[in-house]
Write a protein that holds these residues in place. Structure first.
Motif, PDB file in Angstrom:
ATOM      1  N   ASP A 292       0.838  -1.197   0.000  1.00  0.00           N
ATOM      2  CA  ASP A 292       0.000   0.000   0.000  1.00  0.00           C
ATOM      3  C   ASP A 292       0.874   1.249   0.000  1.00  0.00           C
ATOM      4  O   ASP A 292       1.944   1.287   0.622  1.00  0.00           O
ATOM      5  CB  ASP A 292      -0.905   0.012   1.238  1.00  0.00           C
ATOM      6  N   GLY A 293       0.395   2.275  -0.696  1.00  0.00           N
ATOM      7  CA  GLY A 293       1.134   3.526  -0.766  1.00  0.00           C
ATOM      8  C   GLY A 293       2.026   3.643  -1.985  1.00  0.00           C
ATOM      9  O   GLY A 293       2.591   4.708  -2.247  1.00  0.00           O
ATOM     10  N   HIS A 294       2.154   2.552  -2.740  1.00  0.00           N
ATOM     11  CA  HIS A 294       2.947   2.573  -3.969  1.00  0.00           C
ATOM     12  C   HIS A 294       2.017   2.473  -5.166  1.00  0.00           C
ATOM     13  O   HIS A 294       1.061   1.692  -5.163  1.00  0.00           O
ATOM     14  CB  HIS A 294       3.937   1.406  -3.991  1.00  0.00           C
ATOM     15  N   ALA A 295       2.321   3.237  -6.213  1.00  0.00           N
ATOM     16  CA  ALA A 295       1.495   3.178  -7.422  1.00  0.00           C
ATOM     17  C   ALA A 295       1.500   1.774  -8.007  1.00  0.00           C
ATOM     18  O   ALA A 295       0.525   1.350  -8.653  1.00  0.00           O
ATOM     19  CB  ALA A 295       1.988   4.187  -8.451  1.00  0.00           C
ATOM     20  N   THR A 296       2.591   1.032  -7.763  1.00  0.00           N
ATOM     21  CA  THR A 296       2.691  -0.331  -8.286  1.00  0.00           C
ATOM     22  C   THR A 296       1.794  -1.315  -7.526  1.00  0.00           C
ATOM     23  O   THR A 296       1.728  -2.496  -7.883  1.00  0.00           O
ATOM     24  CB  THR A 296       4.147  -0.810  -8.237  1.00  0.00           C
ATOM     25  N   ALA A 297       1.091  -0.842  -6.502  1.00  0.00           N
ATOM     26  CA  ALA A 297       0.072  -1.675  -5.863  1.00  0.00           C
ATOM     27  C   ALA A 297      -1.144  -1.816  -6.775  1.00  0.00           C
ATOM     28  O   ALA A 297      -1.952  -2.737  -6.601  1.00  0.00           O
ATOM     29  CB  ALA A 297      -0.354  -1.068  -4.524  1.00  0.00           C
ATOM     30  N   ASP A 298      -1.258  -0.930  -7.764  1.00  0.00           N
ATOM     31  CA  ASP A 298      -2.354  -0.957  -8.739  1.00  0.00           C
ATOM     32  C   ASP A 298      -2.034  -2.003  -9.812  1.00  0.00           C
ATOM     33  O   ASP A 298      -1.029  -1.875 -10.523  1.00  0.00           O
ATOM     34  CB  ASP A 298      -2.493   0.430  -9.362  1.00  0.00           C
ATOM     35  N   PRO A 299      -2.846  -3.041  -9.952  1.00  0.00           N
ATOM     36  CA  PRO A 299      -2.575  -4.074 -10.967  1.00  0.00           C
ATOM     37  C   PRO A 299      -2.450  -3.506 -12.371  1.00  0.00           C
ATOM     38  O   PRO A 299      -1.683  -4.036 -13.191  1.00  0.00           O
ATOM     39  CB  PRO A 299      -3.792  -5.007 -10.865  1.00  0.00           C
ATOM     40  N   ALA A 304       0.893  -2.420 -17.088  1.00  0.00           N
ATOM     41  CA  ALA A 304       1.427  -1.442 -18.041  1.00  0.00           C
ATOM     42  C   ALA A 304       2.953  -1.471 -18.055  1.00  0.00           C
ATOM     43  O   ALA A 304       3.580  -1.355 -19.118  1.00  0.00           O
ATOM     44  CB  ALA A 304       0.919  -0.049 -17.694  1.00  0.00           C
ATOM     45  N   LEU A 305       3.562  -1.625 -16.886  1.00  0.00           N
ATOM     46  CA  LEU A 305       5.021  -1.712 -16.822  1.00  0.00           C
ATOM     47  C   LEU A 305       5.533  -2.964 -17.528  1.00  0.00           C
ATOM     48  O   LEU A 305       6.605  -2.957 -18.136  1.00  0.00           O
ATOM     49  CB  LEU A 305       5.477  -1.726 -15.361  1.00  0.00           C
ATOM     50  N   THR A 306       4.753  -4.035 -17.464  1.00  0.00           N
ATOM     51  CA  THR A 306       5.139  -5.292 -18.115  1.00  0.00           C
ATOM     52  C   THR A 306       4.958  -5.215 -19.625  1.00  0.00           C
ATOM     53  O   THR A 306       5.852  -5.597 -20.399  1.00  0.00           O
ATOM     54  CB  THR A 306       4.305  -6.452 -17.552  1.00  0.00           C
ATOM     55  N   GLN A 307       3.804  -4.707 -20.073  1.00  0.00           N
ATOM     56  CA  GLN A 307       3.518  -4.641 -21.512  1.00  0.00           C
ATOM     57  C   GLN A 307       4.167  -3.440 -22.186  1.00  0.00           C
ATOM     58  O   GLN A 307       4.301  -3.419 -23.411  1.00  0.00           O
ATOM     59  CB  GLN A 307       2.008  -4.583 -21.732  1.00  0.00           C
ATOM     60  N   GLY A 308       4.592  -2.468 -21.403  1.00  0.00           N
ATOM     61  CA  GLY A 308       5.116  -1.230 -21.982  1.00  0.00           C
ATOM     62  C   GLY A 308       6.565  -1.277 -22.384  1.00  0.00           C
ATOM     63  O   GLY A 308       7.094  -0.303 -22.926  1.00  0.00           O
ATOM     64  N   VAL A 309       7.253  -2.388 -22.121  1.00  0.00           N
ATOM     65  CA  VAL A 309       8.657  -2.513 -22.492  1.00  0.00           C
ATOM     66  C   VAL A 309       8.857  -3.833 -23.228  1.00  0.00           C
ATOM     67  O   VAL A 309       8.249  -4.848 -22.881  1.00  0.00           O
ATOM     68  CB  VAL A 309       9.573  -2.432 -21.244  1.00  0.00           C
ATOM     69  N   ASP A 310       9.682  -3.821 -24.259  1.00  0.00           N
ATOM     70  CA  ASP A 310       9.972  -5.027 -25.033  1.00  0.00           C
ATOM     71  C   ASP A 310      10.967  -5.869 -24.235  1.00  0.00           C
ATOM     72  O   ASP A 310      12.167  -5.561 -24.185  1.00  0.00           O
ATOM     73  CB  ASP A 310      10.560  -4.636 -26.388  1.00  0.00           C
ATOM     74  N   LEU A 358      -3.869   1.774 -18.412  1.00  0.00           N
ATOM     75  CA  LEU A 358      -3.735   2.936 -17.536  1.00  0.00           C
ATOM     76  C   LEU A 358      -4.924   3.885 -17.688  1.00  0.00           C
ATOM     77  O   LEU A 358      -5.430   4.436 -16.700  1.00  0.00           O
ATOM     78  CB  LEU A 358      -2.425   3.664 -17.837  1.00  0.00           C
ATOM     79  N   ASP A 359      -5.383   4.072 -18.913  1.00  0.00           N
ATOM     80  CA  ASP A 359      -6.573   4.908 -19.135  1.00  0.00           C
ATOM     81  C   ASP A 359      -7.763   4.361 -18.348  1.00  0.00           C
ATOM     82  O   ASP A 359      -8.474   5.103 -17.661  1.00  0.00           O
ATOM     83  CB  ASP A 359      -6.921   4.959 -20.623  1.00  0.00           C
ATOM     84  N   ALA A 360      -7.962   3.064 -18.454  1.00  0.00           N
ATOM     85  CA  ALA A 360      -9.113   2.436 -17.804  1.00  0.00           C
ATOM     86  C   ALA A 360      -9.026   2.529 -16.286  1.00  0.00           C
ATOM     87  O   ALA A 360     -10.055   2.551 -15.594  1.00  0.00           O
ATOM     88  CB  ALA A 360      -9.207   0.972 -18.227  1.00  0.00           C
ATOM     89  N   ALA A 361      -7.815   2.599 -15.763  1.00  0.00           N
ATOM     90  CA  ALA A 361      -7.629   2.685 -14.316  1.00  0.00           C
ATOM     91  C   ALA A 361      -7.625   4.119 -13.812  1.00  0.00           C
ATOM     92  O   ALA A 361      -7.420   4.358 -12.616  1.00  0.00           O
ATOM     93  CB  ALA A 361      -6.318   1.999 -13.929  1.00  0.00           C
ATOM     94  N   GLY A 362      -7.853   5.084 -14.728  1.00  0.00           N
ATOM     95  CA  GLY A 362      -7.940   6.486 -14.313  1.00  0.00           C
ATOM     96  C   GLY A 362      -6.638   7.247 -14.327  1.00  0.00           C
ATOM     97  O   GLY A 362      -6.577   8.382 -13.841  1.00  0.00           O
TER      98      GLY A 362
END
Length: 532
Positions: A292-299, A304-310, A358-362
């Protein structure tokens, strides 16, 4: 470094099999062209460069790989793992495993570096210490199953397990045993040793060097190895040198005998004709802080971090083009399970999908292109250990640029193994970390991805994946490799949810000059031979 709950494989193994990850047991490399005993020389000094200081030297207080590798010189385990995965005698001359009962019969004549005898009761005291959660040993739940109790009768140790442990002997092959003197005075282990190993520490200069002297009369090494063999070094020096290029230059100049190199300097050493003892390891693993308290707590952020990099390009950058895609977490040879749990289960590279998630998560893009939610920018930190070499920096630059393209701002910071360990298991001030686990059995992974979060537990990412836990719990009831299918199903649950991502395997070479040796997880001290 004070003992933090860094429950490893070694592995984190924060070092590769002795250089860039959390360490456990396993690994297999040797100089296949070793000369005969006639080519060896006695009385010499073996010097090896390591990329970071080990911190406090308590062998049961940290699994930072620099310390784990050094520990093998001053301490022994009950049993050892051979090159082919065979369990070998070490402090124990025999053992039995019957359900949840394990027995070890301790060899006669084993002595500690202070001359006192090593007994079955000493083993019981070690197990009791590690099992006590107040001691915050990183080995609890990794190298010894939680809830185990032990008793001694004569030379026999009886261990009662709280539940079945499919690879229990592999685990005990990585649990260093501390002698009575160190058990009674734990503070003395911060800068000293109290073990039965083939060497004893004689000088410790933190952040500079550590010197070990050979013990005479040592005869209880793995499979009966002794220090009386021709060519065994009389002295071993670990030098702390953070820069790979500097270490490569020292090796070429002959001022050191060994160093692990994972970056471009490896090509230079190979072209110079230097031999190496190699082992395969997972060196690229991307972990997210779920707390909790980290943006990476958001699935959605993790996806996005996983799919956003090759990840393929990340693998190429990290390994300087020498690596392969990761196939499993417990990959250090001799691996208990073999196969590919990764391919087809990690979300594929798709920057558009990352942005849509990310769009869908606000998380909406701000005027500078960085996403914002509830007035807070999507600004994260990435930590990677210096033991990844120059490839770590190149891969970090690639990842940061890719994430920025989907609206995630990431600041990458290189740290030493000890610094990174303090952050991920202590302060928790991180969002993304590249931290490879150097483990060979899948049950050793379990405490890192389930159970209590750090600092109370080893689950440094605070992962809570019910599908992983269900499959792993089923696998734990199977006998050894019979549970591999379920272990792979457990790993796949992590990858599909983007809870963490393995992305690169690579050979880890220990380059040599003037010496030969074997690597089984880390350098085997009794295998070192100095050339004449």
């Amino acid at each position: 470094m004070t003992p933090i709950r860094t429950r490893a494989l070694t592995a984190l193994a924060l070092a590769l099999t002795g250089s860039a990850g959390l360490t456990a047991c396993g690994g297999d490399g040797s100089d296949s062209a070793a000369p005969s005993a006639a080519g060896y020389a006695d009385g010499k000094t073996f010097t090896i460069d390591v990329s970071s200081d080990p911190g406090a030297l308590d062998p049961q207080g940290s699994v930072v790989s620099t310390l784990y590798g050094m520990t093998q010189f001053a301490y022994d385990n009950l049993v050892a793992t051979g090159k082919d995965g065979t369990i070998l005698p070490q402090l124990a001359k025999s053992w039995t495993v019957e359900g949840t009962t394990v027995t070890f019969t301790i060899k006669d004549g084993v002595t500690c570096s202070d001359g006192t005898p090593f007994t079955a009761q000493t083993v019981v005291d070690n197990i009791t210490y590690v099992e006590n959660p107040d001691n915050k040993s990183p080995f609890l739940g990794v190298f010894i199953p939680a809830g185990a109790t032990a008793t001694a009768s004569g030379s026999t140790v009886t261990v009662k397990l709280a539940a079945p442990a499919p690879f229990v002997l592999n685990s005990f092959a990585s649990l260093p045993m501390v002698c009575d003197g160190g058990m009674k005075n734990r503070a003395s282990l911060k800068a000293g040793v109290s073990g039965t190993g083939p060497y004893v520490l004689t000088e410790a200069v933190p952040s500079d060097h550590y010197t070990y002297e050979v013990r005479k009369g040592y005869t209880w090494g793995p499979g009966g190895a002794t220090t009386a063999e021709t060519g065994m070094p009389a002295r071993v020096i670990f030098k702390v040198v953070a820069n790979e290029t500097t270490s490569a230059n020292e090796l070429l100049a002959g001022t050191i005998n060994a160093v692990q190199i994972v970056g471009p300097d490896a090509d230079r050493l190979a072209k110079a004709g230097l031999k190496s003892a190699d082992t395969q390891a997972v060196i690229g693993e991307q972990w997210y802080n779920h707390a909790d308290g980290h943006a990476t707590a958001d699935p959605a952020v993790r996806m996005a971090l996983t799919q956003g990099v090759d990840l393929k390009q990340l693998q190429v950058a990290l390994t300087s083009g020498k690596g392969l895609p990761a196939t499993q977490l417990a990959a250090l040879p001799p691996a208990a399970c073999t196969g590919d749990a990764v391919t087809g289960n990690v979300p594929s590279f798709d920057a558009a999908a990352a942005g849509a998630a990310l769009d869908a998560a606000g998380w909406a893009k701000g005027p500078d292109g960085i996403r914002v939610k509830d007035g807070k920018k999507l600004s994260l930190t990435l930590i990677y250990p210096n033991s990844l070499g120059t490839g770590g920096g190149a891969a970090a630059e690639l990842a940061v640029a890719a994430w920025k393209a989907v609206g995630i701002e990431v600041k990458a910071t290189q740290q030493t193994q000890t610094e990174a360990s303090g952050v991920v298991f202590g302060t928790g001030a991180w969002d993304i970390v590249w931290l490879p686990l150097a483990v060979s059995t899948p049950d050793q992974v379990m405490p890192f991805v389930s159970g209590p979060a750090a600092p109370k537990g080893t689950n440094f990412s605070a992962i809570d994946n019910p599908d992983y836990l269900a499959a792993a719990t089923k696998a734990m009831k199977a006998n050894g490799a019979e549970g591999c299918k379920d272990w792979f199903a457990a790993e796949q649950a992590l990858y599909k949810a983007a809870d963490m991502v393995p992305f690169a395997n690579s050979p880890i070479p220990t380059f040599l000059k003037g010496a030969t040796l074997d690597v089984i997880g880390s350098i085997v001290p009794t295998s070192i031979r100095m050339l004449g």
